[in-house]
Design a protein around this motif. Sequence first.
Motif, PDB file in Angstrom:
ATOM      1  N   CYS A 161     -23.740  82.403  29.088  1.00 28.94           N
ATOM      2  CA  CYS A 161     -24.574  83.619  29.128  1.00 28.94           C
ATOM      3  C   CYS A 161     -25.674  83.560  30.182  1.00 28.94           C
ATOM      4  N   ARG A 162     -25.567  82.645  31.154  1.00 30.23           N
ATOM      5  CA  ARG A 162     -26.607  82.538  32.186  1.00 30.23           C
ATOM      6  C   ARG A 162     -26.208  83.275  33.465  1.00 30.23           C
ATOM      7  N   THR A 163     -24.972  83.725  33.571  1.00 32.92           N
ATOM      8  CA  THR A 163     -24.556  84.565  34.690  1.00 32.92           C
ATOM      9  C   THR A 163     -23.996  85.857  34.111  1.00 32.92           C
ATOM     10  N   ARG A 164     -23.694  86.803  34.985  1.00 36.26           N
ATOM     11  CA  ARG A 164     -23.148  88.082  34.508  1.00 36.26           C
ATOM     12  C   ARG A 164     -21.649  87.993  34.226  1.00 36.26           C
ATOM     13  N   PHE A 165     -21.058  86.792  34.354  1.00 39.70           N
ATOM     14  CA  PHE A 165     -19.628  86.603  34.135  1.00 39.70           C
ATOM     15  C   PHE A 165     -19.401  85.613  32.990  1.00 39.70           C
ATOM     16  N   PRO A 166     -18.410  85.868  32.137  1.00 36.82           N
ATOM     17  CA  PRO A 166     -18.193  84.984  30.986  1.00 36.82           C
ATOM     18  C   PRO A 166     -17.666  83.605  31.392  1.00 36.82           C
ATOM     19  N   THR A 167     -18.025  82.614  30.592  1.00 36.62           N
ATOM     20  CA  THR A 167     -17.550  81.243  30.765  1.00 36.62           C
ATOM     21  C   THR A 167     -17.146  80.698  29.400  1.00 36.62           C
ATOM     22  N   PRO A 168     -16.246  79.721  29.338  1.00 36.45           N
ATOM     23  CA  PRO A 168     -15.863  79.153  28.039  1.00 36.45           C
ATOM     24  C   PRO A 168     -17.043  78.456  27.372  1.00 36.45           C
ATOM     25  N   GLU A 169     -17.096  78.582  26.065  1.00 37.34           N
ATOM     26  CA  GLU A 169     -18.154  77.923  25.304  1.00 37.34           C
ATOM     27  C   GLU A 169     -17.543  76.834  24.428  1.00 37.34           C
ATOM     28  N   PRO A 170     -18.204  75.674  24.328  1.00 36.06           N
ATOM     29  CA  PRO A 170     -17.657  74.579  23.536  1.00 36.06           C
ATOM     30  C   PRO A 170     -17.642  74.926  22.057  1.00 36.06           C
ATOM     31  N   VAL A 171     -16.575  74.480  21.363  1.00 36.58           N
ATOM     32  CA  VAL A 171     -16.430  74.729  19.931  1.00 36.58           C
ATOM     33  C   VAL A 171     -16.539  73.427  19.146  1.00 36.58           C
ATOM     34  N   VAL A 172     -15.715  72.427  19.519  1.00 35.35           N
ATOM     35  CA  VAL A 172     -15.706  71.171  18.770  1.00 35.35           C
ATOM     36  C   VAL A 172     -14.962  70.121  19.588  1.00 35.35           C
ATOM     37  N   LEU A 173     -15.212  68.859  19.297  1.00 36.52           N
ATOM     38  CA  LEU A 173     -14.466  67.764  19.897  1.00 36.52           C
ATOM     39  C   LEU A 173     -13.515  67.186  18.859  1.00 36.52           C
ATOM     40  N   GLY A 174     -12.275  66.903  19.283  1.00 37.48           N
ATOM     41  CA  GLY A 174     -11.294  66.259  18.422  1.00 37.48           C
ATOM     42  C   GLY A 174     -11.246  64.766  18.677  1.00 37.48           C
ATOM     43  N   GLU A 175     -10.624  64.049  17.752  1.00 37.69           N
ATOM     44  CA  GLU A 175     -10.535  62.590  17.835  1.00 37.69           C
ATOM     45  C   GLU A 175      -9.117  62.154  18.198  1.00 37.69           C
ATOM     46  N   PRO A 176      -8.953  60.900  18.660  1.00 37.81           N
ATOM     47  CA  PRO A 176      -7.606  60.377  18.903  1.00 37.81           C
ATOM     48  C   PRO A 176      -6.777  60.416  17.619  1.00 37.81           C
ATOM     49  N   GLY A 177      -5.461  60.503  17.787  1.00 37.50           N
ATOM     50  CA  GLY A 177      -4.588  60.493  16.621  1.00 37.50           C
ATOM     51  C   GLY A 177      -3.208  60.999  16.968  1.00 37.50           C
ATOM     52  N   ALA A 178      -2.274  60.812  16.041  1.00 35.12           N
ATOM     53  CA  ALA A 178      -0.898  61.318  16.164  1.00 35.12           C
ATOM     54  C   ALA A 178      -0.215  60.852  17.444  1.00 35.12           C
TER      55      ALA A 178
END
Length: 301
Positions: free
Chosen positions: A80-97
């Motif tokens: 939200c710091r420019t007039r164009f959208p950028t991805p926002e972080p949601v969560v970090l996942g862990e190693p697995g599977a």
Amino acid sequence: MKMHANQLTVPPETVRTLVDQQFPEWRSLPVRSVTAQGTANAIFRIGDRFAARFPLESADVESTLRRLESEAEAARELACRTRFPTPEPVVLGEPGAGYPLPWSVQTWLPGDVATDEDPGESVEFARDVAALIADLRQIDTRGRTFAGTGRGGDLRSHDAWMETCFRNSEQLLDVRRLRHLWATSRSLPRGAAEDVMTHGDLIPGNVLVSAGRLAGILDVGGFGPADPSLDLVSAWHVLEAGPRQVLRDHLRCDGLEWERGRAWAFVQAMGLVWYYAESNPPMSRMGRRSLERILADTSLA
């Protein structure tokens, strides 16, 4: 064909398992792979709102986690710091599977990357990119300066890498001409320009287009302070000559700043052509196209 010697494989089944195990609230959401030309992450959509990014190069868990945390912090700062959208972080996942590293989830942005919808001849798009760069430059550095790695500092620090590129490009490009260009570009001074906040990687794959206009910016984890001319790489990576001049005029770039922007685009493009010639041909072609624009540029002052 793998792009990197230490490249990891990320099957959709693995992603499905990781999502179900670690984020059960998303079990009902479809998981599907995103065809992309990116070189650092495998991308998967989770439903309509999220994108999961899995680092492709093998590394140790702790350093990868630190990098992902740093990227998330940069994305939060930029949101939200420019007039164009950028991805926002949601969560970090862990190693697995069977996948050995941490991974990240961010918001999904609609639009087509500029490799799929070419905006290179659009004056309106050039104005949008100029507005983006101006917005980025207005964000407070909070006293921070360039961290000292990658592009954005002293051009001469890339001499060894450029020599590697020249050696590996002998059968692909007019290396004699390109060496001469680097010899005249590497010592361009910074002048009095102080570091500003930059995106740092404005290539076509990180630029979203919708109806011929700039719709958003991807891969924002490198947002940070650097040479003000660094984001001018977009002028040669994305735009043809006429719109490129429009971008320059809107940003009121002097000759030195413009030439340094061209030099940073040159450093990036030289690495793309040979490194991805077989493993990622679209990325290699992007580098080749940027070099063609650079060599044809008659606007330099």
